[in-house]
Structure formats: structure tokens, C-alpha cells
Motif scaffolding. Sequence first.
Motif, mmCIF file in Angstrom:
data_model
loop_
_atom_site.group_PDB
_atom_site.id
_atom_site.type_symbol
_atom_site.label_atom_id
_atom_site.label_comp_id
_atom_site.label_asym_id
_atom_site.label_seq_id
_atom_site.Cartn_x
_atom_site.Cartn_y
_atom_site.Cartn_z
ATOM 1 N N LEU A 22 0.921 -1.317 -0.183
ATOM 2 C CA LEU A 22 0.202 -0.156 0.570
ATOM 3 C C LEU A 22 0.653 1.024 0.113
ATOM 4 O O LEU A 22 0.359 2.295 -0.810
ATOM 5 C CB LEU A 22 -1.256 -0.119 1.440
ATOM 6 C CG LEU A 22 -1.956 -1.109 1.130
ATOM 7 C CD1 LEU A 22 -3.251 -1.221 2.788
ATOM 8 C CD2 LEU A 22 -3.381 -0.133 0.258
ATOM 9 N N ALA A 161 -11.482 3.785 2.746
ATOM 10 C CA ALA A 161 -9.695 3.148 2.254
ATOM 11 C C ALA A 161 -9.129 2.266 2.869
ATOM 12 O O ALA A 161 -9.514 2.328 3.953
ATOM 13 C CB ALA A 161 -8.719 4.400 1.918
ATOM 14 N N ASN A 195 -13.703 -6.363 -0.910
ATOM 15 C CA ASN A 195 -13.070 -4.472 -1.471
ATOM 16 C C ASN A 195 -11.566 -5.130 -1.542
ATOM 17 O O ASN A 195 -10.913 -4.844 -2.639
ATOM 18 C CB ASN A 195 -13.673 -3.790 -0.378
ATOM 19 C CG ASN A 195 -15.113 -3.414 -1.260
ATOM 20 O OD1 ASN A 195 -15.843 -4.567 -2.162
ATOM 21 N ND2 ASN A 195 -15.884 -2.760 0.071
ATOM 22 N N CYS A 196 -11.052 -5.365 -0.514
ATOM 23 C CA CYS A 196 -10.117 -4.962 -0.098
ATOM 24 C C CYS A 196 -9.355 -6.048 -1.399
ATOM 25 O O CYS A 196 -8.308 -5.658 -2.189
ATOM 26 C CB CYS A 196 -9.861 -6.478 1.088
ATOM 27 S SG CYS A 196 -9.464 -5.513 2.431
ATOM 28 N N ARG A 197 -9.006 -6.922 -1.563
ATOM 29 C CA ARG A 197 -9.043 -8.412 -2.632
ATOM 30 C C ARG A 197 -9.078 -7.597 -4.626
ATOM 31 O O ARG A 197 -8.019 -8.327 -4.563
ATOM 32 C CB ARG A 197 -9.835 -9.707 -2.108
ATOM 33 C CG ARG A 197 -9.381 -10.444 -1.334
ATOM 34 C CD ARG A 197 -10.069 -11.846 -0.941
ATOM 35 N NE ARG A 197 -9.780 -12.919 -0.151
ATOM 36 C CZ ARG A 197 -9.998 -14.008 0.939
ATOM 37 N NH1 ARG A 197 -11.240 -14.734 -0.040
ATOM 38 N NH2 ARG A 197 -9.125 -14.611 1.495
ATOM 39 N N LEU A 199 -8.032 -5.314 -5.065
ATOM 40 C CA LEU A 199 -6.633 -3.623 -4.646
ATOM 41 C C LEU A 199 -5.373 -5.196 -5.211
ATOM 42 O O LEU A 199 -5.123 -5.262 -4.384
ATOM 43 C CB LEU A 199 -6.583 -2.490 -3.840
ATOM 44 C CG LEU A 199 -7.906 -2.286 -2.994
ATOM 45 C CD1 LEU A 199 -7.905 -1.574 -1.698
ATOM 46 C CD2 LEU A 199 -8.963 -1.357 -4.348
ATOM 47 N N ASP A 200 -4.449 -4.035 -5.962
ATOM 48 C CA ASP A 200 -3.247 -5.033 -6.217
ATOM 49 C C ASP A 200 -2.900 -5.223 -5.122
ATOM 50 O O ASP A 200 -1.970 -6.050 -5.265
ATOM 51 C CB ASP A 200 -2.613 -3.582 -7.256
ATOM 52 C CG ASP A 200 -1.541 -4.979 -7.414
ATOM 53 O OD1 ASP A 200 -0.940 -5.268 -8.378
ATOM 54 O OD2 ASP A 200 -0.623 -3.526 -7.475
#
Length: 214
Positions: A22, A161, A195-197, A199-200
Amino acid sequence: MTTLYGYFRSSAAYRVRIALNLKGLAYDQAPVNLVKGEQRGEEYLARNPQGLVPALVTDDGARLTQSLAICEYLDERYPEPALLPADAAGRARVRALAQAVACEIHPLNNLRVLKYLTGELGVDEATKMTWYRHWVSEGFAALETQLSREAGSGDFCHGDAPGLADLCLVPQVFNAERFACDLTAYPRIRRIVANCRALDAFARAAPEAQPDAG
């Protein structure tokens, strides 16, 4: 170069990988095979006397242990994107959610505890799995209530976020899935993890994407 000593399926190392990703930080990985007991070797114990992963050796030579401490160090040294909210109440909420996983659920279900149950205590596999699923169920039920009822929740554990709480939740859900825990009763948790997964930073930190997953 910053070096992360970890194991691909370690929840604690998984948290730190997400944080590093992140923050957009480059790092090397030095695998420590927990199944083979490499964490108890003399070389690793010189780095972390607890014999636990992760350990992080920073680019300026600092040696850090304990995943939450490492994540907060990274947040202080590299403030953007922030892992903690700007307001004191928000920071307290996120830390509480993170610790509900890292300090309440995870310690009862990590590898050394499960090995002690089946080894020294002679617990059979079925009883071990009952133990594991009980503590996941109890912990996730409370988290689901908090995330569903509290105004601070959003697309992620706090707001829209990802932050410190999400870094803890995603690895715990991975472990729960691995041990075939029924997560049907936790729709909010499942939605946040999805939602988290997406994200790269989370995808690149996943256990199956690590060099020692082989």
C-alpha cells in the motif's frame, strides 16, 4: 534494500506485505519456513529472539518485529497513504478492530498453538478443528456486529480506504477459508474482504503470490 523475513501463509507477515505494498515500498523477501522450524534456528533467533515472523530489516539497518508495530512504523515513516485516520477517535477505533483480530483471534489459531494441541496435548484432528472454528466464530461474530452497526464503517473497516484493520482482517479470513470455516453469517466482513482483494496491493500480498508458496 528493506528485507522482510516471513512465511507465505503467516497471517502476521501477510499484514506487513499488504502495508508495504500500500505504501508503494520496494522490499526483498527472505522466507523463513515455519513448518521446518527455521524460525528456531540460531541465525533467525539472533534476528528475533521470539522466534516469530515477521521481522523487518529496514534500508537504514533498523530491526523490527511484531506485525502491528511494523505497520505503525511504516505509517509514521511513510505517511501516505495513511493506515490510520487523522482523528484520535478514528485511530482508536481502527486499532481496536485490528487488535480484535491480531490479539484475540489469531494467537489462538496460529501454527505453534495448533501444533501444541496435537503434539504435547494429544488432541485429535477433529478436536483441533473444533477449537479453531470456535475462536474464529466467536471473534468474527463480534467483528461483524461492530462493522455493521458503527458509523465509521464504509467500503472498508473504517471509511472508504483500506487501513490497519483491513490489513489484519484479510489474512484472518484467508486462514478461516483455508480451514473451511463457514463465513455465511458475516456478510459485512465478506464484503469488506472482497473490496480489499480487488486492490493490487492486497493481491500481490496474497500467500499464493509469494516466492516461497511453491
